[in-house]
Each structure stands twice: as C-alpha cells, then as structure tokens.
Design an enzyme around this catalytic site. Structure first.
Site, PDB file in Angstrom:
ATOM      1  N   ASP A  32      25.698  35.619  77.939  1.00  0.00           N
ATOM      2  CA  ASP A  32      26.091  34.506  78.802  1.00  0.00           C
ATOM      3  C   ASP A  32      27.084  33.587  78.089  1.00  0.00           C
ATOM      4  OD1 ASP A  32      24.101  33.643  77.047  1.00  0.00           O
ATOM      5  OD2 ASP A  32      22.865  32.687  78.578  1.00  0.00           O
ATOM      6  N   CYS A  58      23.838  28.187  80.187  1.00  0.00           N
ATOM      7  CA  CYS A  58      23.342  29.426  80.783  1.00  0.00           C
ATOM      8  C   CYS A  58      23.635  29.559  82.269  1.00  0.00           C
ATOM      9  CB  CYS A  58      21.835  29.521  80.527  1.00  0.00           C
ATOM     10  SG  CYS A  58      21.105  31.066  81.034  1.00  0.00           S
TER      11      CYS A  58
END
Length: 515
Positions: A323, A55
């Site tokens: 992401d 992330c």
C-alpha cells in the site's frame, strides 16, 4: 502456461514495506529467498510509487486505479464514493470470485447506508465488490479468535501479544526481544492459513485471491526466531539531519510530524517521540522490521509450494506489491506521512507465466510506474475490459519486453493532512480543512512539492538525493519551479475525472469514444 488451463491471479499486498528493500534491488542484507525467486521469474519495478498515504487512500488508488484527486478518499476514515468501480467489481463482471484475505481500510459512502452503521466506528472496513475469506477488519476479531481457538490464552488487552517477552520494567520501544505471540500463531501465519484454505477449496476452478499481510506494519516486534535474524549493526544508517530541530526547519508540515509522532503508535510499549530515537534504537527497529519481512517470505514459500505441487504455478499471474512505504527513522520520522520518498516508493513484482514474458524474466525496470497500474495489469491479463475510469496503464508491455513508447516520465503522489481523531496537523498549522493538501511531481532530476496553503518545496535530486535543501525560493531555480508547476497543472488537466467524458450524443444516437 497450459493452453486450456484456467487463468488464476494471486495479488499479494503487504503493508508498509519500503520499495527498495528487496535483494534484487540491492538490499543484499535481506534474506528473502522466496520473494527473490519471484523476482528471478518475473519483472521487478525499481521506481514504483503509490499515489497517496496512508493505508485507506493508498488502497483506494491500488484497487480503483484512481489518483487521490479523483477518488477523494483522502485519509483513513474518509469515505470512498460508491460511484466508482474497483478491481473486485470488474472481476465479478468477468466471472471471477473476488476473494480477499486481509483488509482494504475502506470507509463506506454514507449516502448508501445509515449513520449508525458500525463501519463508521472503525478506521476502515472491506471495500464493496470483494468477498472476504479472511478479514482482519474490524478490530482483528477473526485473528484473535483463531489464536484463542489454538489454546493460547489471550491477555486482557489482546494486542499485548505484541509486547516483548520478559521485558517488564524496561524502557519500551525498539527491542531485541521476541514477541509474546509465537511464530505459529502470528498474524502472518494466520493470513497464510486463510489464503491456503481458500485455494485448497477451489478444486480446479479459476480463481482470484487478494492475499494481504499486516506486516511489516507496526507494532515493530517479531516472533522468535525472526527477532534475532538480523543484526542492528548490519542495518543501513538513517538518512536524516543532524538533529530533529534541524530537520524540522525545512517546512512547517515536517516540523509538525517531527514534534508529534509518538513511539506508542509503533511499539506496543513505546514511549516518547519517534524523533527522539537514537541511531542505535533506529538500527534495532530496522533489524526487527527486516525480521517481519523474512517471516512473510517464509509464509509465501508455503503458498508458492502449494501452487507448484498442485500444478497451478504456471497458470497463475502473481503480483507482489504494497500500500505505502515507511519512514523507519529517515528524516527523524516514523510512519507514512508528508512528502518523502520513503513513504511512497513501494515494491512491485509481476510474474507473468505466459511464454510471451520469457524474455524479461529476472529483469529490473527503471521506468516510473505507479500503484494505479495494478488494476489495468490484472484485467488485461485476464482478457477483461479496462474501465475508462482507470488512471493507470497495464504493465504487461514491460513483461513482454515491449513497453509503450509514450510511457510516463514522472510520478505523481499526494497527501492530505486534515485533522483526524488521532492526528491534528490542520489545527496545529491553522490551515483550512480543504486546503490541507500537497501534491508531488517527481522525475529523475527534480522533485517539486506543491501545497495548497503552505510554502512549496523543490529538490535537486542529482545534487541532493537526501532531499535536505529546499530550492523553491532560490532564484537560480525559479525557472525549474515554473516548469514543474506547469507539469503538475498538465497532469491535473489530463487526468481530471473522465468516467463519462468518452460518451457523446450525436444525431445518430450515443457514441462511445475509447480515447
């Protein structure tokens, strides 16, 4: 688009959503009517890749338009250098409030604060430049506070709201049961409420909103009725070797993850290794994952309806992206790790309301695009300058039906596997910290994976789309290894940090070169 209307931008960033899991791209088992409507009115990019995982690094690339080799926030918990600008800073320069619902998982530059800064106690916080109007980080406190304010009694361990109802004594892991938390109090509902509250307060002023969602990120459990929206038997079968041991034999890094990823990181009551999941368990997990996607789609319908009802739909650029991806049982893996496509291919939909984009609505772009293209796309649409720092390029040419003639013919992504407090591949593999890295160059025909201190990989994507056979040591492919190694070197030379390389001193003073 109305001639004198304010220009608005809605950047929707979901989490861990596999790139090909859109009805428009052939996943016709998915029920995503609102996202499909967005595809019908915009452009969908089939071969869109993030530049890194997990992330924190991925969002750094998304929001700075930098390859991992340049921003160097190489893993969750690794700081992002404060010298870089980002989308939030550039929007502020252009007069926009860079509002953010969600999170960016950014660790601050320790040179700009003190060692006791509480942001160093967590996986990541909000990137400087953005103004949080519904922050999930740190600790999900705002969300849990909202749940409690609705009269719901939180368990002693607050995250036990993501346990299955009535499952005491069962084995844990993938489940057909619904979550303890009801749909109206889910995190997906909360993100939507925060986003709508911000939009309702703008009162006609132009706006930018990063609308983030936590799902379909684990824990892989869905609230009713989404827990039973999909049948496990309708899910695609996992792409994986006959056994975890056979899969692990491909490469030492893959072996580490096959042998060390635990289900407890993906299910609130998970037990055992992810690689131990049966085909039936993987199918149930995938059905739940799809349910989480449909919940987001329902909530996005509320946001889209608000924009239409308030006359803003045709004045708003909408970008839907993610992401990184999710292995979801493919290659006996869970999560976003290593070098497989499933971790790096992500969704990208751009709905440009301008008349110039009318001729491309509903189309699918097959060319290679990257997450670093997001920031230049938004800035160009708003008429704001694109910083020289940016490694990406605007996608608006694809929306206008006039893609640049010199567009890229390959994608590049990277992964860093140094030790973190929750994962120790560096120690297990005996690789020095700063050599725990891999880089990928991939086109339609081949995929080459270069490691700083481990053996390379080469996959012939036409002959072996599942990427099971490493051809790097095959003499018949020696020329291809050399060719793709050169491609990677060319890329690294061409995209080395150029923040200041466009300036030069002259007898007449400072000159600035655009290219």
């Amino acid at each position: 688009m109305h001639p004198q209307a304010p220009k608005n931008v809605l950047l929707i960033v979901v989490d861990q959503w596999r790139g090909l899991m859109l009805p428009r791209l052939g996943a016709d088992y998915l029920k995503l009517p609102n996202i499909d409507r967005l595809c019908a009115e915009g452009v969908t990019f089939r071969n869109h890749f993030t530049q890194c995982a997990p992330c924190g690094p991925a969002r750094a690339s998304l929001l700075t338009s930098l390859y991992l080799m340049n921003h160097r926030a190489v893993q969750n918990t690794i700081p992002l250098d404060a010298r870089f600008t980002n989308l939030g800073h550039e929007l502020r320069k252009g007069g926009y409030d860079a509002a953010l619902v969600g999170y960016t998982t950014t660790t601050p530059d320790p040179r700009t604060t003190g060692a006791s800064d509480p942001r160093f106690l967590v996986l990541g916080d909000i990137m400087d430049g953005f103004r949080p109007v519904g922050a999930f980080e740190p600790y999900k406190d705002a969300y849990f506070g909202w749940v409690a304010n609705q009269g719901f009694k939180l368990p002693e361990n607050r995250e036990d709201i993501w346990l299955p109802q009535g499952a005491a004594g069962e084995g844990g892991g993938a489940t057909a049961r619904p979550a303890v938390i009801p749909r109206e109090l889910s995190d997906t509902a909360w993100f939507t409420e925060r986003g709508l509250s911000y939009l309702r307060g703008r009162a006609g002023k132009p706006w930018f909103l990063h609308l983030g969602y936590y799902r379909p990120h684990p824990p892989f459990i869905a609230s009713a009725p989404y827990h039973e929206m999909y049948r496990p038997e309708d899910m695609p079968k996992p792409v994986r070797a006959a056994s975890p041991a056979e899969e692990a034999a491909q490469h030492p890094l893959l072996a580490y993850y096959v042998d060390n990823i635990n289900q407890a990181s993906f299910f609130q009551d998970g037990r055992g290794l992810g690689s131990a999941m049966s085909e039936e368990q993987v199918a149930q997990m995938r059905a739940t994952y799809c349910g989480l996607m449909s919940e987001i789609d329902d909530q996005l319908g509320r946001v889209f309806d608000h924009l239409k009802q308030t006359g803003q739909w045709d004045d708003t650029l909408i970008v839907f992206t993610c992401d990184h991806g999710e292995q979801l049982g493919d290659h006996h893996l869970l999560g976003k790790v290593g070098y497989h496509d499933e971790s790096y291919r992500i969704p990208m939909i751009v709905r440009d309301p301008r008349p110039e984009a009318n001729g491309t609505r509903g189309t699918v772009v097959e060319r290679f695009t990257e997450t670093i293209d997001t920031m230049p796309t938004i800035l160009e649409w708003l008429g704001l300058p694109v910083p020289r720092q940016c490694d990406g390029r605007s996608l608006l040419g694809f929306c206008e039906g006039q893609p640049p003639a010199d567009w890229r013919t390959e994608v590049h992504y990277e992964f860093d596997f140094r030790d973190l407090f929750y994962s120790k591949p560096e120690s297990a593999l005996g690789v020095p910290m700063d050599r725990c890295s891999l880089a990928v160059v991939q086109d339609e025909r081949f995929k080459y994976v270069h490691f700083a201190a481990l053996p390379p990989l080469l996959f012939d994507l036409k002959e072996d789309p599942g990427q099971f056979v490493n051809r790097a040591a095959d003499p018949a492919y020696a020329a291809r290894v050399a060719e793709y190694t050169a491609k990677m070197l060319d890329w690294r030379l061409g995209f080395a940090d150029r923040t200041l390389t466009g300036y030069r001193a002259t007898p007449n003073g400072l000159e600035v070169r655009a290219a």
